[in-house]
Design a protein around this motif. Structure first.
Motif, PDB file in Angstrom:
ATOM      1  N   ILE A  30       2.780   8.171  -5.277  1.00  0.00           N
ATOM      2  CA  ILE A  30       2.946   8.207  -6.730  1.00  0.00           C
ATOM      3  C   ILE A  30       3.925   7.132  -7.181  1.00  0.00           C
ATOM      4  N   GLY A  31       5.029   6.994  -6.479  1.00  0.00           N
ATOM      5  CA  GLY A  31       6.028   5.991  -6.862  1.00  0.00           C
ATOM      6  C   GLY A  31       5.462   4.584  -6.832  1.00  0.00           C
ATOM      7  N   LEU A  32       4.772   4.244  -5.761  1.00  0.00           N
ATOM      8  CA  LEU A  32       4.204   2.900  -5.652  1.00  0.00           C
ATOM      9  C   LEU A  32       3.047   2.700  -6.631  1.00  0.00           C
ATOM     10  N   ALA A  33       2.289   3.756  -6.902  1.00  0.00           N
ATOM     11  CA  ALA A  33       1.216   3.644  -7.891  1.00  0.00           C
ATOM     12  C   ALA A  33       1.789   3.322  -9.267  1.00  0.00           C
ATOM     13  N   PHE A  34       2.918   3.924  -9.603  1.00  0.00           N
ATOM     14  CA  PHE A  34       3.547   3.659 -10.896  1.00  0.00           C
ATOM     15  C   PHE A  34       4.195   2.275 -10.927  1.00  0.00           C
ATOM     16  N   VAL A  35       4.877   1.917  -9.840  1.00  0.00           N
ATOM     17  CA  VAL A  35       5.581   0.626  -9.805  1.00  0.00           C
ATOM     18  C   VAL A  35       4.604  -0.541  -9.864  1.00  0.00           C
ATOM     19  N   HIS A  36       3.481  -0.435  -9.148  1.00  0.00           N
ATOM     20  CA  HIS A  36       2.526  -1.543  -9.066  1.00  0.00           C
ATOM     21  C   HIS A  36       1.343  -1.386 -10.010  1.00  0.00           C
ATOM     22  N   GLY A  37       1.249  -0.260 -10.693  1.00  0.00           N
ATOM     23  CA  GLY A  37       0.113  -0.013 -11.555  1.00  0.00           C
ATOM     24  C   GLY A  37       0.209  -0.732 -12.892  1.00  0.00           C
ATOM     25  N   CYS A  38      -0.817  -0.555 -13.698  1.00  0.00           N
ATOM     26  CA  CYS A  38      -0.883  -1.192 -15.016  1.00  0.00           C
ATOM     27  C   CYS A  38      -0.492  -0.182 -16.090  1.00  0.00           C
ATOM     28  N   PRO A  39       0.551  -0.479 -16.885  1.00  0.00           N
ATOM     29  CA  PRO A  39       1.005   0.446 -17.921  1.00  0.00           C
ATOM     30  C   PRO A  39       0.315   0.239 -19.263  1.00  0.00           C
TER      31      PRO A  39
END
Length: 324
Positions: free
Chosen positions: A196-205
């Motif tokens: 979850i952390g990496l998905a949020f850090v590297h994801g598109c907001p």
């Protein structure tokens, strides 16, 4: 559940305060100063929402016996006569007896005898000690604090990220969501938390506050986990308020996708199951909490902060400790 065997960094509070209402003005100033320094303090006025509806007898027993690294007992004539202060004292003394350490820190407004508190126990005389001086002593007593499962009491940098630094009502709601999000992360396994952390850090907001999305292949690369396992991990978080789905690439990239092959995305949404009555975008609070936690860190340190649940970068008081 007893927590006296936990590392000091794993307590819910660095210090809890036990006092009589007649001395509230002094203790309130102590609590406010502690919070401004990033020290997690249990003080009843700061916990109104958390205390609302709870069985206070059982809940306060848990706090004063299990959930703080130290307890400051503000002794006075009024303290000795109160029913609730004696309940808090007995809980704190039970912990002190089990640990045989210096969990209980007496601070005296007068020399009234307190049951179970020997005169030989060292204390701070408050008749010549200002709230600021007492806070200095408490901070020294706590010593260096490793940040693990740490959420700062006043996350002013999170408020800045959300653009609500001058809106106290929005801050209160955002803080509730942030605390609930923090507890959701605590309930995850290390693998779930890292995904979850990496998905949020590297994801598109781009689609916040509705969702965070990330290419399946990118999440595979940054986590080192195969897509099948990522699907199992993300699909197993429903009970924590997550909805995770797979969708195709952005519409405006359809032609490129047709040439290069499908580029599926994980779409991740989170609903605050505890505080969903608040009309504030909890998904935005969750993502900014993660972004703030890794702000200024290299990727390895950022992942480490997420693994440890170290959110010290959300407050000026605690992020400055790391650089002092």
């Amino acid at each position: 559940m007893p927590t006296t065997d936990r590392d000091s960094s794993r307590f819910d509070y660095d210090v809890c305060l036990s006092f009589a209402g007649e001395q509230r003005a002094y203790v309130r100033e102590v609590a406010d100063l502690l919070a401004k320094r990033g020290i997690r303090v249990f003080y009843d006025e700061r916990e109104k929402v958390q205390l609302w509806g709870k069985d206070l007898y059982a809940h306060l027993d848990d706090i004063y016996q299990n959930l703080a690294q130290h307890c400051v007992l503000f002794a006075s004539t009024d303290y000795a006569e109160k029913v609730w202060t004696n309940h808090e004292r007995r809980s704190a003394q039970a912990r002190a007896i089990k640990e045989q350490g210096d969990y209980l820190l007496p601070a005296r407004f007068d020399h009234t005898p307190i049951p179970g508190l020997p005169d030989t126990v060292g204390y701070v005389d408050l008749r010549g000690t200002s709230p600021a001086e007492l806070v200095d002593l408490i901070e020294q007593k706590l010593g260096p604090r490793e940040k693990e499962e740490f959420f700062p009491p006043i996350p002013d940098l999170l408020y800045q990220r959300l653009g609500i630094e001058n809106d106290s009502d929005a801050q209160q709601i955002a803080l509730e969501h942030a605390h609930h999000w923090f507890n959701v992360l605590r309930r995850m396994t290390q693998v779930e938390r890292e995904v979850i952390g990496l998905a949020f850090v590297h994801g598109c907001p781009e689609e916040l506050p509705d969702n965070m999305h990330i290419y399946v292949d990118l999440l595979r690369r940054v986590t080192g986990l195969p897509p099948a396992k990522l699907k199992r991990v993300l699909g197993g978080l429903n009970s924590l308020g997550f909805t995770c789905t797979i969708r195709e690439d952005h519409e405006d990239a359809f032609e490129r996708s047709a040439q290069l092959g499908q580029a599926p995305l994980f779409q991740i949404e989170w609903v605050d199951l505890v505080g969903n009555e608040f009309e504030y975008p909890e998904m935005l609070v969750a993502t900014e909490t993660i972004f703030g936690a890794v702000d200024g860190c290299c990727e390895a340190c950022g992942v480490g902060a997420i693994r440890r649940l170290d959110f010290s970068h959300l407050a000026s008081a605690t992020v400055s400790e790391e650089h002092s």
